[in-house]
Design a protein around this motif. Structure first.
Motif, PDB file in Angstrom:
ATOM      1  N   PHE A  44      10.074 -14.886  12.509  1.00 51.68           N
ATOM      2  CA  PHE A  44       9.724 -14.089  11.329  1.00 51.68           C
ATOM      3  C   PHE A  44      10.137 -14.829  10.063  1.00 51.68           C
ATOM      4  O   PHE A  44      11.240 -14.643   9.539  1.00 51.68           O
ATOM      5  N   THR A  45       9.261 -15.668   9.570  1.00 49.95           N
ATOM      6  CA  THR A  45       9.576 -16.507   8.420  1.00 49.95           C
ATOM      7  C   THR A  45       9.744 -15.695   7.136  1.00 49.95           C
ATOM      8  O   THR A  45      10.400 -16.158   6.199  1.00 49.95           O
ATOM      9  N   GLU A  46       9.154 -14.509   7.072  1.00 57.35           N
ATOM     10  CA  GLU A  46       9.308 -13.619   5.919  1.00 57.35           C
ATOM     11  C   GLU A  46      10.362 -12.554   6.173  1.00 57.35           C
ATOM     12  O   GLU A  46      10.553 -11.653   5.361  1.00 57.35           O
ATOM     13  N   GLY A  47      11.038 -12.646   7.309  1.00 53.02           N
ATOM     14  CA  GLY A  47      12.014 -11.641   7.694  1.00 53.02           C
ATOM     15  C   GLY A  47      11.382 -10.536   8.520  1.00 53.02           C
ATOM     16  O   GLY A  47      10.177 -10.307   8.477  1.00 53.02           O
ATOM     17  N   LEU A  48      12.229  -9.851   9.303  1.00 56.57           N
ATOM     18  CA  LEU A  48      11.766  -8.733  10.106  1.00 56.57           C
ATOM     19  C   LEU A  48      11.251  -7.607   9.216  1.00 56.57           C
ATOM     20  O   LEU A  48      11.749  -7.404   8.107  1.00 56.57           O
ATOM     21  N   PRO A  49      10.259  -6.847   9.705  1.00 54.77           N
ATOM     22  CA  PRO A  49       9.948  -5.597   9.005  1.00 54.77           C
ATOM     23  C   PRO A  49      11.191  -4.707   9.017  1.00 54.77           C
ATOM     24  O   PRO A  49      12.023  -4.797   9.924  1.00 54.77           O
ATOM     25  N   SER A  50      11.318  -3.851   8.027  1.00 56.71           N
ATOM     26  CA  SER A  50      12.439  -2.916   8.020  1.00 56.71           C
ATOM     27  C   SER A  50      12.144  -1.695   8.861  1.00 56.71           C
ATOM     28  O   SER A  50      13.066  -1.001   9.307  1.00 56.71           O
ATOM     29  N   ASN A  51      10.863  -1.430   9.117  1.00 62.16           N
ATOM     30  CA  ASN A  51      10.479  -0.234   9.853  1.00 62.16           C
ATOM     31  C   ASN A  51       9.093  -0.443  10.456  1.00 62.16           C
ATOM     32  O   ASN A  51       8.186  -0.925   9.772  1.00 62.16           O
ATOM     33  N   VAL A  52       8.934  -0.133  11.721  1.00 61.30           N
ATOM     34  CA  VAL A  52       7.623  -0.175  12.377  1.00 61.30           C
ATOM     35  C   VAL A  52       7.410   1.166  13.068  1.00 61.30           C
ATOM     36  O   VAL A  52       8.110   1.485  14.033  1.00 61.30           O
ATOM     37  N   ASP A  53       6.515   1.963  12.550  1.00 54.82           N
ATOM     38  CA  ASP A  53       6.229   3.280  13.125  1.00 54.82           C
ATOM     39  C   ASP A  53       7.487   4.121  13.294  1.00 54.82           C
ATOM     40  O   ASP A  53       7.651   4.828  14.289  1.00 54.82           O
ATOM     41  N   GLY A  54       8.396   4.033  12.346  1.00 53.88           N
ATOM     42  CA  GLY A  54       9.630   4.801  12.404  1.00 53.88           C
ATOM     43  C   GLY A  54      10.775   4.097  13.081  1.00 53.88           C
ATOM     44  O   GLY A  54      11.921   4.557  13.008  1.00 53.88           O
ATOM     45  N   ALA A  55      10.517   2.985  13.751  1.00 53.16           N
ATOM     46  CA  ALA A  55      11.566   2.228  14.420  1.00 53.16           C
ATOM     47  C   ALA A  55      12.287   1.333  13.418  1.00 53.16           C
ATOM     48  O   ALA A  55      11.663   0.698  12.575  1.00 53.16           O
ATOM     49  N   THR A  56      13.615   1.265  13.524  1.00 56.14           N
ATOM     50  CA  THR A  56      14.425   0.432  12.644  1.00 56.14           C
ATOM     51  C   THR A  56      15.142  -0.643  13.459  1.00 56.14           C
ATOM     52  O   THR A  56      15.336  -0.495  14.674  1.00 56.14           O
ATOM     53  N   PHE A  57      15.554  -1.728  12.773  1.00 51.78           N
ATOM     54  CA  PHE A  57      16.082  -2.920  13.435  1.00 51.78           C
ATOM     55  C   PHE A  57      17.464  -3.278  12.890  1.00 51.78           C
ATOM     56  O   PHE A  57      17.706  -3.178  11.685  1.00 51.78           O
TER      57      PHE A  57
END
Length: 278
Positions: A44-57
């Motif tokens: 993930f060169t731009e960084g992880l998403p902060s949220n995918v369909d309500g899921a957090t990392f």
């Protein structure tokens, strides 16, 4: 048409009365190739998403993904040395649990190759169902080119052109055969759109049925993304002795930074997958 893939569909499987040999016949455990585990920044060169369909990392100080949380479902990643059987040493352990269904879930032990991606996985189910095995191959650019799994004898072969998945073939033990030609333009997007967010929902985008293993992509474990975002696919196949063809169009919504914030296929906007970015 299959229903849209939801990010954390449980999809637990049972292979009753079937057993498979480990990928190693050695009596002694194989030495792990990558004990430290990968960093999500490798993918993930731009960084992880902060949220995918309500899921957090959640990531640790090494940039490794340690937890995904989506409502009552949690997926944790552990890095080190694990040996659930005499045949192999594993360097990543992915645990999936749902507090609403405490007897369901699984532990997936992974061997990591020199590129930093999973090459073999051994999945154990909490309910005592027979274990599953998975095998993965990659090209020199670190992109997934093949997935084999014991469930249904699934065998996916993935061909690339100029950094993009051009074709996916799927064969099963029962003789079912499907081919997917991936499109990168459509009537809405007449020019290719760069995959700036490095997104790879294998099931949704490319019809590669990952089940629980799909979550491992967000840990940087399943290779690198396509150069551009897919805009649909054409499918031909044989199922139950009958041949068929179909075409599916994808739709996207982007933010001001050209990162995707919404994705859906065909007329299923009510089942869209959403993305948020830091």
């Amino acid at each position: 048409m299959k229903n849209s893939y939801k990010f954390f569909a449980m999809g637990l499987v049972s292979l009753m009365g079937v057993s498979f040999a480990s990928c190693s016949d050695d009596d002694d455990p194989k030495e792990p190739e990558n004990v430290e585990g990968p960093s999500v920044e490798n993918v993930f060169t731009e960084g992880l998403p902060s949220n995918v369909d309500g899921a957090t990392f959640t990531t640790n100080e090494k940039g490794q993904l340690t937890k995904i949380v989506d409502g009552t479902t949690s997926i944790t990643f552990e890095y080190g040395s694990f040996n659930p059987s005499r045949a192999s040493n594993f360097t990543v352990l992915m645990k999936k649990r749902d507090s609403a269904y405490p007897t369901e879930g699984s532990d997936i032990y992974m061997e990591i190759n020199k590129q930093g991606f999973v090459s073999y996985a051994y999945q154990v189910y909490l309910d005592g169902d027979d274990a599953d095995e998975w095998w993965f191959e990659y090209n020199k650019d670190g992109q997934l080119t093949r997935l084999k799994r014991t469930e249904s004898g699934d065998d996916f072969k993935i061909a690339y052109t100029n950094g993009d998945i051009a074709k996916v073939t799927h064969d099963e033990d029962d003789g079912d055969h499907r081919e997917y030609t991936i499109n990168y333009t459509n009537t809405e997007y007449k020019n290719v759109v760069a995959n700036k967010g490095c997104l790879m929902l294998f099931d949704d985008f490319f019809q590669v049925d990952m089940d629980e293993m799909g979550d491992a992509y967000f840990a940087g474990l399943l290779g690198k993304a396509t150069k551009n975002l897919p805009m649909g696919y054409s499918e031909t196949g044989k199922e139950g002795g009958s041949s068929y063809t179909s075409n599916v169009t994808y739709h996207w919504v982007f933010n001001a930074d050209n990162l995707p914030v919404k994705f859906w296929e065909g007329d299923y906007e009510n089942e869209a997958t959403t993305f948020s970015w830091k």
